[in-house]
Scaffold this active site. Structure first.
Site, mmCIF file in Angstrom:
data_model
loop_
_atom_site.group_PDB
_atom_site.id
_atom_site.type_symbol
_atom_site.label_atom_id
_atom_site.label_comp_id
_atom_site.label_asym_id
_atom_site.label_seq_id
_atom_site.Cartn_x
_atom_site.Cartn_y
_atom_site.Cartn_z
ATOM 1 N N HIS A 32 0.793 -1.231 0.000
ATOM 2 C CA HIS A 32 0.000 0.000 0.000
ATOM 3 C C HIS A 32 0.832 1.290 0.000
ATOM 4 O O HIS A 32 0.547 2.234 0.741
ATOM 5 C CB HIS A 32 -0.959 0.012 1.187
ATOM 6 C CG HIS A 32 -2.041 -1.038 1.119
ATOM 7 N ND1 HIS A 32 -2.523 -1.543 -0.065
ATOM 8 C CD2 HIS A 32 -2.751 -1.674 2.104
ATOM 9 C CE1 HIS A 32 -3.469 -2.433 0.195
ATOM 10 N NE2 HIS A 32 -3.629 -2.538 1.499
ATOM 11 N N HIS A 81 -9.877 1.955 -0.151
ATOM 12 C CA HIS A 81 -9.838 0.784 0.726
ATOM 13 C C HIS A 81 -10.988 0.797 1.742
ATOM 14 O O HIS A 81 -10.777 0.539 2.936
ATOM 15 C CB HIS A 81 -8.486 0.754 1.439
ATOM 16 C CG HIS A 81 -8.020 -0.607 1.842
ATOM 17 N ND1 HIS A 81 -8.731 -1.416 2.702
ATOM 18 C CD2 HIS A 81 -6.921 -1.317 1.494
ATOM 19 C CE1 HIS A 81 -8.065 -2.550 2.875
ATOM 20 N NE2 HIS A 81 -6.962 -2.511 2.145
ATOM 21 N N GLU A 107 -11.424 -3.696 -3.647
ATOM 22 C CA GLU A 107 -10.445 -2.685 -4.048
ATOM 23 C C GLU A 107 -10.127 -2.839 -5.533
ATOM 24 O O GLU A 107 -9.353 -3.708 -5.906
ATOM 25 C CB GLU A 107 -9.164 -2.878 -3.219
ATOM 26 C CG GLU A 107 -9.397 -2.915 -1.716
ATOM 27 C CD GLU A 107 -8.346 -3.748 -0.974
ATOM 28 O OE1 GLU A 107 -7.150 -3.580 -1.234
ATOM 29 O OE2 GLU A 107 -8.727 -4.575 -0.138
HETATM 30 C C1 BGC Z 1 -4.628 -6.561 1.532
HETATM 31 C C2 BGC Z 1 -4.535 -7.270 2.856
HETATM 32 C C3 BGC Z 1 -4.070 -6.293 3.888
HETATM 33 C C4 BGC Z 1 -5.049 -5.161 3.949
HETATM 34 C C5 BGC Z 1 -4.582 -4.122 4.911
HETATM 35 C C6 BGC Z 1 -5.628 -5.463 1.653
HETATM 36 O O1 BGC Z 1 -5.674 -4.745 0.475
HETATM 37 O O2 BGC Z 1 -4.956 -7.425 0.486
HETATM 38 O O3 BGC Z 1 -3.645 -8.375 2.784
HETATM 39 O O4 BGC Z 1 -3.923 -6.879 5.138
HETATM 40 O O5 BGC Z 1 -5.218 -4.585 2.685
HETATM 41 O O6 BGC Z 1 -5.616 -3.337 5.316
#
Ligand code: BGC
Length: 377
Positions: free
Chosen positions: A130, A204, A342
């Site tokens: 991220h 998210h 997402e």
């Molecule tokens: C991921 C997860 C991660 C989460 C964090 C998602 O986009 O696929 O593995 O733990 O985001 O908030």
């Protein structure tokens, strides 16, 4: 008498509907407190005449709350988050935030572009997740404009410096949220760069359609318009395979209850993800807005239908929520409390030449559009 009443209600319904249609959706600016260092956080609330409202804050261009009526008209929040802006920094869980520069994982925090290797912070085991240590979710965005009318709209912007978090190119990004009278919340990310780079921008939001996180999501009915998904290794990096969902716990082509197969440990992918944490390849042509996902929450009757332009959609069931995070109203968020959808390109695409490209060149404009439509059943 009964008939007369019914007629009366009907007439009133028409009047109300008429008023709703004429009434403009509104965008209202306000504050959302301050961070520990004193930085003020602003918020814009988009409201329509149909009872929906969305609050977006400047920290992370975050969808901080989303109020949606249930089948009885009860207005409740359908996204997880925190009551205070600072909590988004000290207890980061990406609740409702805008993720960038690269949503999801880049293997070992490394990728090559035009012969040069770039190194990112590894903040998720051996991988980068991220956008690194201080991704777009932890940056202060600027409100460019707000407008009212047939839709209420806010445009936020952020300029990411060349080299920020290890990524090349100065990147100019906008996030545009708009809400119309048909209970559609549209979100569009746009970006340009000063030199070739890679990116994957998404939102998210953690959806819990029961309202105010009343129930977990295990009883939710989910549909994913995807014939294939991208299996991962033990660190959640795609192997490169595109696997058919048919005959696996990943088959959501017809509405299926989330909890029905989430513990089916005969499938190694379920074990690796601790449930669902996978990129699904959305059927149809990427770049065109097409149906990708649907969630139905039987208790409240709320239904979310999602259309996306992206090639893929990460379906994640909050597997890493462990009850140590207290969210809105001091509620402990636990595994299975929410569904994330997402939309973006595939995880680790910069290291998979045959995945849809994550590259952005000088002179090009990146666009990622998603529409969340709410109704009741
Ligand atoms: C991921 C997860 C991660 C989460 C964090 C998602 O986009 O696929 O593995 O733990 O985001 O908030």
């Amino acid at each position: 008498m009964k008939n007369a009443m019914a007629g009366h209600t009907l007439a009133l319904g028409i009047i109300l509907f008429g008023a709703g249609a004429a009434q403009a959706a509104t965008a209202t600016r306000g504050g959302f407190g301050a961070l520990a260092d004193g930085t003020k956080v602003e918020a814009v609330t988009l409201s329509n005449g149909a009872g929906m409202s969305a609050r977006i804050m400047t920290l992370g261009a975050t969808l901080q709350s989303l109020i949606v009526p249930d089948r009885g008209g009860r207005k409740e929040d359908v996204v997880l988050g925190y009551d205070k802006a600072q909590d988004y920094l000290t207890r980061p869980n990406y609740f409702g935030v805008s993720v960038g520069r690269y949503a999801n994982r880049i293997a070992k925090g490394k990728f090559a572009l035009d012969g040069k290797t770039y190194t990112l912070a590894t903040n998720d085991g051996p991988n980068s997740l991220h956008g690194g240590l201080k991704g777009f979710d932890k940056r202060m965005w600027k409100i460019e404009s707000v407008s009212n009318g047939s839709e209420a709209k806010v445009v936020l912007s952020y300029v990411s410096a060349d080299g920020e978090e290890g990524f090349p190119g100065e990147m100019k990004v906008t996030a545009t949220y708009s809400l119309n009278e048909q209970n559609e919340l549209k979100l569009e990310y746009r970006a340009t760069t000063s030199k070739p780079t890679v990116l994957n921008l998404t939102n998210h939001a953690y959806f819990n359609l029961s309202g105010n996180d009343t129930r977990d999501v295990m009883g939710n009915l989910v549909t994913l318009n995807a014939e294939r998904f991208t299996p991962v290794d033990a660190t959640l990096i795609p192997t490169g395979e595109r696997r058919a969902v048919a005959g696996t716990p990943f088959d959501f082509r017809k509405p299926a209850v989330v909890g029905a197969r989430i513990r089916d440990t005969r499938d190694q992918q379920i074990r690796y993800g601790r449930g669902y944490d996978h990129n699904f390849i959305v059927d149809g042509a990427a770049g065109t807005l097409r149906p990708a996902a649907r969630i139905e929450e039987p208790g409240s009757g709320r239904v979310l239908e999602m259309r996306v332009t992206a090639p893929g959609i990460q379906f994640y069931t909050g597997n890493f929520l462990d009850g140590t995070f207290f969210g809105k109203n001091n509620r402990a968020y636990r595994q299975g409390d929410a569904i994330c959808l997402e939309p973006g390109t595939f995880p680790d695409a910069p290291n998979h030449p045959d995945f849809p490209s994550a590259r952005l060149n000088l002179g090009q404009t990146y666009v990622n559009t998603m529409v969340y439509k709410f109704s009741t059943k």
